[in-house]
Write an enzyme that holds these catalytic residues in place. Sequence first.
Site, PDB file in Angstrom:
ATOM      1  CD1 TRP A 157      -2.893  -1.052   0.477  1.00 57.52           C
ATOM      2  CD2 TRP A 157      -1.615  -2.459   1.688  1.00 57.52           C
ATOM      3  NE1 TRP A 157      -3.673  -2.175   0.810  1.00 57.52           N
ATOM      4  CE2 TRP A 157      -2.961  -3.076   1.599  1.00 57.52           C
ATOM      5  CE3 TRP A 157      -0.808  -3.072   2.703  1.00 57.52           C
ATOM      6  CZ2 TRP A 157      -3.282  -4.373   1.917  1.00 57.52           C
ATOM      7  CZ3 TRP A 157      -1.099  -4.304   2.938  1.00 57.52           C
ATOM      8  CH2 TRP A 157      -2.243  -4.877   2.742  1.00 57.52           C
ATOM      9  CG  HIS A 178      -6.873  -1.253   3.101  1.00 58.06           C
ATOM     10  ND1 HIS A 178      -6.262  -2.392   3.227  1.00 58.06           N
ATOM     11  CD2 HIS A 178      -6.762  -0.506   4.241  1.00 58.06           C
ATOM     12  CE1 HIS A 178      -5.638  -2.326   4.440  1.00 58.06           C
ATOM     13  NE2 HIS A 178      -5.962  -1.292   5.005  1.00 58.06           N
ATOM     14  NE  ARG A 204      -4.289   1.274  -1.991  1.00 58.75           N
ATOM     15  CZ  ARG A 204      -4.662  -0.052  -2.159  1.00 58.75           C
ATOM     16  NH1 ARG A 204      -3.888  -0.895  -3.029  1.00 58.75           N
ATOM     17  NH2 ARG A 204      -5.304  -0.687  -1.434  1.00 58.75           N
ATOM     18  CD  GLN A 218      -9.795  -1.181  -1.051  1.00 57.70           C
ATOM     19  OE1 GLN A 218     -10.153  -1.220  -0.056  1.00 57.70           O
ATOM     20  NE2 GLN A 218      -8.754  -1.444  -1.941  1.00 57.70           N
ATOM     21  CB  VAL A 261      -7.440 -12.665   5.403  1.00 58.68           C
ATOM     22  CG1 VAL A 261      -8.589 -11.584   5.540  1.00 58.68           C
ATOM     23  CG2 VAL A 261      -6.629 -12.134   4.278  1.00 58.68           C
ATOM     24  CB  ALA A 315     -11.993  -9.371   5.517  1.00 64.86           C
TER      25      ALA A 315
END
Length: 347
Positions: A157, A178, A204, A218, A261, A315
Amino acid sequence: MDIKLKEIQQDYLNKIKTAKNLKDLDEIFLSLFGKNGEVTLLPKQFSQLDKEQLKKLGPLFNQVKQELEKVIGNRRQAIREESYKALENEEFTLPPLRWEAKQRTGHTHPLTAFEQHTAKIFNKLGFVQIDAPLIDTDYNNFEVLNIPENHPARDLWDTLYINSNLKTQNSKLLLRTHTSNSQIRALSQNKPPIRLMNIGRCFRYENVDARHEHTFEQFEIIYVDKGVSMANLQYLSEYFLKSIFGEDIKVRLKPKYYPFVEPGVGVDGLCIFCKGKGCRVCGGIGWLELAGAGMIHPNVLRAGDIDPKEYSGIAWGFGPARMAMIKYGIEDIRLFNSGELAFLEKF
Ligand code: PHE
């Protein structure tokens, strides 16, 4: 001198009476009371008069001056009223206004329409929208998502930090990279079962090109309950992509690394352009990566005060602009924010 005054009075009363318009009246006024006007200049000659003459002429001068002023005022009013009357009798038809001649109806921006549509799709499954700030702390955007400072994953990122001396709760401020910054809020402010979604702007430090924007949207969903598994993730991905691209679309999950995740997946859809044969759009692969997702990491659940032994969660996030580009065949992401009517009117 009083004869001269009477002459001026008579002469100008006639002129005023016959004045046809306001412009004539203005000229009359100036030639009487302007810098070199006849009434203005007259008192200069008073010095030649003796006291007796002055006593008689003074009041007469004032009287004539006031009379002329008053008559001009009255005539001005009369001329105005005459012109209003003339207008009343005239019939009016206005020329068509330009915008009336070329009428245009506005509509929702294509990206907003796409997001609203997506929100409805997930709303049917019980997902509810929540907000998360666009300016957030490093902690909410990274650290709590298992991405500590100096962790190489931060390279994923390209972050825009806000003046590095500014801190909130001892954490640097940044423009969120995000919508995953909504995760910790969704988890810590709610009790399972949790079905929430967050849609909005992210930022970004990008090299802008046809596929990358520095400011983009997003869409993220967070689903936590007892027994939530990868099967649910597969189902949600299929449900969503079928609602957007139709029943024929095939979906596959492939392993992908995101620190928050475990396991993490890239959600691929069979390329809608070549149907899997391989083309320019999918880079010959036959599949297009359309979303990122995974089972919420136990560390993140714990940070949100949810026991990972009791609950598990998903997610799932994607970029609406990229999805809309594929759906509508838009070649350049920069068109969305360009304000170009030729582009916007196609929708
Ligand atoms: N936040 C990730 C990104 O910006 C996408 C993602 C969302 C991945 C949710 C996993 C789960 O790339």
